[in-house]
Design a protein around this motif. Structure first.
Motif, PDB file in Angstrom:
ATOM      1  N   VAL A   1       0.868  -1.096   0.065  1.00 26.49           N
ATOM      2  CA  VAL A   1      -0.011   0.066   0.095  1.00 26.49           C
ATOM      3  C   VAL A   1       0.776   1.340  -0.049  1.00 26.49           C
ATOM      4  CG1 VAL A   1      -1.764   1.627   1.287  1.00 26.49           C
ATOM      5  CG2 VAL A   1      -2.009  -0.936   1.198  1.00 26.49           C
ATOM      6  N   ILE A   2       1.778   1.267   0.862  1.00 30.91           N
ATOM      7  CA  ILE A   2       2.878   2.357   0.945  1.00 30.91           C
ATOM      8  C   ILE A   2       3.796   2.545  -0.373  1.00 30.91           C
ATOM      9  CG2 ILE A   2       4.500   3.276   2.009  1.00 30.91           C
ATOM     10  CD1 ILE A   2       3.909   1.743   4.610  1.00 30.91           C
ATOM     11  N   TRP A   3       4.008   1.200  -0.984  1.00 24.82           N
ATOM     12  CA  TRP A   3       4.694   1.382  -2.205  1.00 24.82           C
ATOM     13  C   TRP A   3       3.663   2.106  -3.326  1.00 24.82           C
ATOM     14  CZ3 TRP A   3       4.200   0.261  -7.318  1.00 24.82           C
ATOM     15  CH2 TRP A   3       5.685   0.041  -8.098  1.00 24.82           C
ATOM     16  N   ASP A   4       2.331   1.688  -3.420  1.00 25.97           N
ATOM     17  CA  ASP A   4       1.526   2.492  -4.142  1.00 25.97           C
ATOM     18  C   ASP A   4       1.380   3.855  -4.152  1.00 25.97           C
ATOM     19  OD1 ASP A   4       1.151  -0.298  -5.609  1.00 25.97           O
ATOM     20  OD2 ASP A   4      -0.606  -0.471  -4.280  1.00 25.97           O
ATOM     21  N   GLU A   5       1.245   4.205  -2.815  1.00 27.20           N
ATOM     22  CA  GLU A   5       1.128   5.737  -2.527  1.00 27.20           C
ATOM     23  C   GLU A   5       2.413   6.479  -3.070  1.00 27.20           C
ATOM     24  OE1 GLU A   5      -0.989   8.684  -1.201  1.00 27.20           O
ATOM     25  OE2 GLU A   5      -1.809   6.637  -0.799  1.00 27.20           O
ATOM     26  N   LEU A   6       3.555   5.899  -3.033  1.00 30.26           N
ATOM     27  CA  LEU A   6       4.972   6.574  -3.348  1.00 30.26           C
ATOM     28  C   LEU A   6       5.196   6.286  -4.926  1.00 30.26           C
ATOM     29  CD1 LEU A   6       7.374   8.181  -2.850  1.00 30.26           C
ATOM     30  CD2 LEU A   6       8.553   5.682  -2.127  1.00 30.26           C
ATOM     31  N   PHE A   7       4.876   5.038  -5.442  1.00 28.67           N
ATOM     32  CA  PHE A   7       5.546   5.073  -6.673  1.00 28.67           C
ATOM     33  C   PHE A   7       4.288   5.125  -7.673  1.00 28.67           C
ATOM     34  CE2 PHE A   7       9.147   3.454  -4.602  1.00 28.67           C
ATOM     35  CZ  PHE A   7      10.122   3.384  -5.617  1.00 28.67           C
TER      36      PHE A   7
END
Length: 595
Positions: free
Chosen positions: A275-281
């Motif tokens: 979820v955090i990866w999606d938010e950043l990338f």
């Protein structure tokens, strides 16, 4: 601390966030969860269902209907089925009559209105009136607002026995400094390290510690999302995954409910990382992949070194996410080329899901190629250790036949530019990891300086292996000639896990693993490839790692990226023989896709 947690709860979204955190909180209070949030199935108003003792000590079935933020008029009662009152009506009309398991059917019921904020005073009277009218001898209502949930967190999962004041201080500081990722990560890392040094003596205690790490990461992420800078929680989530794996790996290997609970906690943490990866990338970085120099400019520094370091780190993070997608389709032992022949061996009933996963892998591969093509700093590594990020990217590109050609083009550019920089005393790859050494590099234009800065290399032998595997004898011979003429002093080497890596790899401790030195690179041969593959096949220590034994090999790659270790060649033992020139590439990227 309570204020920090209340703000965190109020910022959680309903689906996939507040309803995902709630089961962990209830478990720490001693509740038995029998129904968790699910997508694609009708839930009749209940997001989480659990059995446990209430504040009065009475054992009840607790039915939680979850909404995000404050409960205002729109959230309470509108035509939308997502409003709270229609959900409560569904619980009364359908759920209680038919969905409670038989073993709990005789228990009293508490319907819990759950939200991260508070009830708006404009609807307070309506909510109170509804609860009063529908309360019976068996059915009662409870308000689980942000204040109560914050108390549950402080008295349960973050109780002083698990998170003493000094660690709470590190959590507060990591939250306060989310806009300074290095500082925030330092404080969060101290919290993780304190837990790693004092693991729970029982499986239940270790599960509590793992759930606490998950909640702490959620708190950090939500605050960072509000500040519009999620780099710190992304980096923290990588370390949290590794720490929790190390904490629970023994419990995963057991049978029964202990292993099931450990697996569930690990899965929750990994899902949060994605979820955090999606938010950043997905939201901030990848939309600019196809714009020339866009990501280089976004680094926000006039120093070419900063751009270089940040871009190679970005490539490693992007490749690692793609490899987690590959993991969903690949064998348990490691990555393979996902060609049409292999895909046909996968279960037919999962064809739709598998095709969607392949499409996402292909999308990430193309975006990776676009980033390399549009940001030329990625053709000129300044640190020999940037072979780690390049190796992860090669691994991802090798998994799809359509992107094998990109490996050739990137390898050729990396080799030619590194050799040219060395010959003209430019910014060639060096062994130092000190930022200030790299700022000054090259501090001297002398042979002595060049030799001391290139005493060893994992980059050049890795490039030689991939050139040999792809049949690029011209590139391989160029490296061989460079080795003879300019790097006779340099030890070509690679890193391998050994028998003490299992206890140290996931925690980032030094002094473990083994070095395979003297990797040969001889013109007219492919001896570098043969030499390393022979060791990879015969060395047993990689397969003995718990992450590999349990079929979660990307965890090893996560540790390598996070703690700056070269990719073990065992990861490539099925890839390198399968990417040869006799294997027809389905597509060679050209034009904007080319490196």
């Amino acid at each position: 601390m309570k204020l920090v947690i209340r703000e965190y709860l109020a910022s959680l979204r309903e689906r996939g966030e507040l309803d995902a955190v709630l089961p962990d909180l209830l478990t720490e209070l001693g509740f038995t969860i029998y129904s968790r949030p699910a997508r694609g199935t009708r839930q009749y108003g209940v997001d989480v269902a659990a059995v446990g003792n209430g504040r009065d000590g009475v054992r009840r079935v607790h039915l939680f209907s979850v909404k995000s933020g404050d409960l205002d008029r729109n959230e309470w009662n509108t035509a939308s089925p997502q409003s709270l009152r229609p959900s409560l009506d569904e619980i009364l009309d359908h759920y209680i009559a038919s969905r409670i398991p038989p073993e709990y059917a005789a228990l009293p019921i508490a319907i819990c209105l759950t939200f991260g904020g508070a009830i708006d005073e404009q609807v307070r009277a309506e909510v109170t009136g509804y609860m009063t009218r529908n309360t019976t001898e068996r059915i009662s209502y409870e308000e689980w607002n942000g204040d109560r949930l914050a108390d549950v967190i402080l008295d349960g999962i973050l109780r002083e026995g698990l998170l003493p004041p000094v660690l709470r201080s590190h959590l507060r500081k990591s939250v306060a400094m989310v806009e300074e990722p290095d500082v925030a990560l330092d404080h969060f890392g101290r919290l993780l390290r304190a837990l790693a040094d004092t693991p729970g003596a029982t499986a239940a205690a270790r599960l509590s510690q793992a759930r606490m790490i998950n909640i702490c990461l959620w708190i950090m992420f939500v605050w960072a999302r509000e500040a519009n800078n999620v780099e710190a929680p992304y980096r923290a989530s990588e370390r949290a995954k590794l720490e929790v794996w190390h904490l629970l790996k023994a419990d995963i290997g057991r049978s029964g409910k202990t292993a099931e609970a450990a697996g569930f906690v690990i899965n929750e943490l990994f899902e949060l990382h994605f979820v955090i990866w999606d938010e950043l990338f997905e939201k901030k970085i990848l939309p600019h992949a196809n714009a020339r120099h866009a990501l280089s400019s976004a680094v926000g520094s006039h120093a070419s070194l900063d751009v270089n370091l940040k871009l190679f780190e970005l490539v490693g993070c992007l490749a690692l996410r793609g490899l987690w997608l590959v993991w969903q389709l690949a064998p348990a032992k490691g990555p393979v080329v996902l060609n049409e022949e292999y895909v046909r061996t996968l279960p037919a009933m999962l064809a739709k899901v598998n095709n969607a996963t392949l499409a996402r892998i292909d999308g990430l591969c193309m975006q990776l190629i676009q980033i390399i093509s549009n940001n030329r700093a990625l053709l000129s590594p300044i640190g020999d250790w940037q072979a780690i990020d390049i190796g992860l990217a090669f691994t991802l590109l090798a998994c799809r036949p359509a992107t094998h050609g990109a490996i050739d083009q990137w390898t050729e550019e990396l080799v030619s530019r590194s050799i040219f920089a060395f010959n003209v005393h430019g910014r060639y790859p060096v062994i130092s990891r000190s930022y200030w050494d790299l700022v000054d590099h090259p501090s001297e234009r002398s042979e002595e300086y060049r030799q001391s800065s290139t005493e060893g290399s994992v980059l050049y032998p890795m490039l030689a292996q991939w050139a040999a595997a792809r049949g690029r004898q011209d590139v391989f011979d160029e490296l061989a000639e460079f080795k003879i003429e300019s790097l006779a002093h340099c030890t070509f080497q690679t890193w391998l896990p050994d028998d003490d890596s299992e206890d140290n790899l996931y925690l980032g401790r030094d002094d473990h693993g083994a070095v395979l030195i003297g990797v040969p690179v001889t013109a007219g041969s492919q001896d570098a490839l043969d030499f390393v593959l022979e060791e990879a096949v015969n060395n047993p220590h990689y397969d003995a790692l718990s992450a590999v034994r349990f079929g979660h090999w990307p965890i090893v790659l996560t540790a390598c990226r996070c703690y700056r270790l070269p990719v073990p060649p065992q990861v490539w033992r099925d890839l390198l023989p399968a990417v040869g020139p006799l294997v027809k590439d389905e597509h060679h990227p050209t034009g904007d896709d080319a490196c």
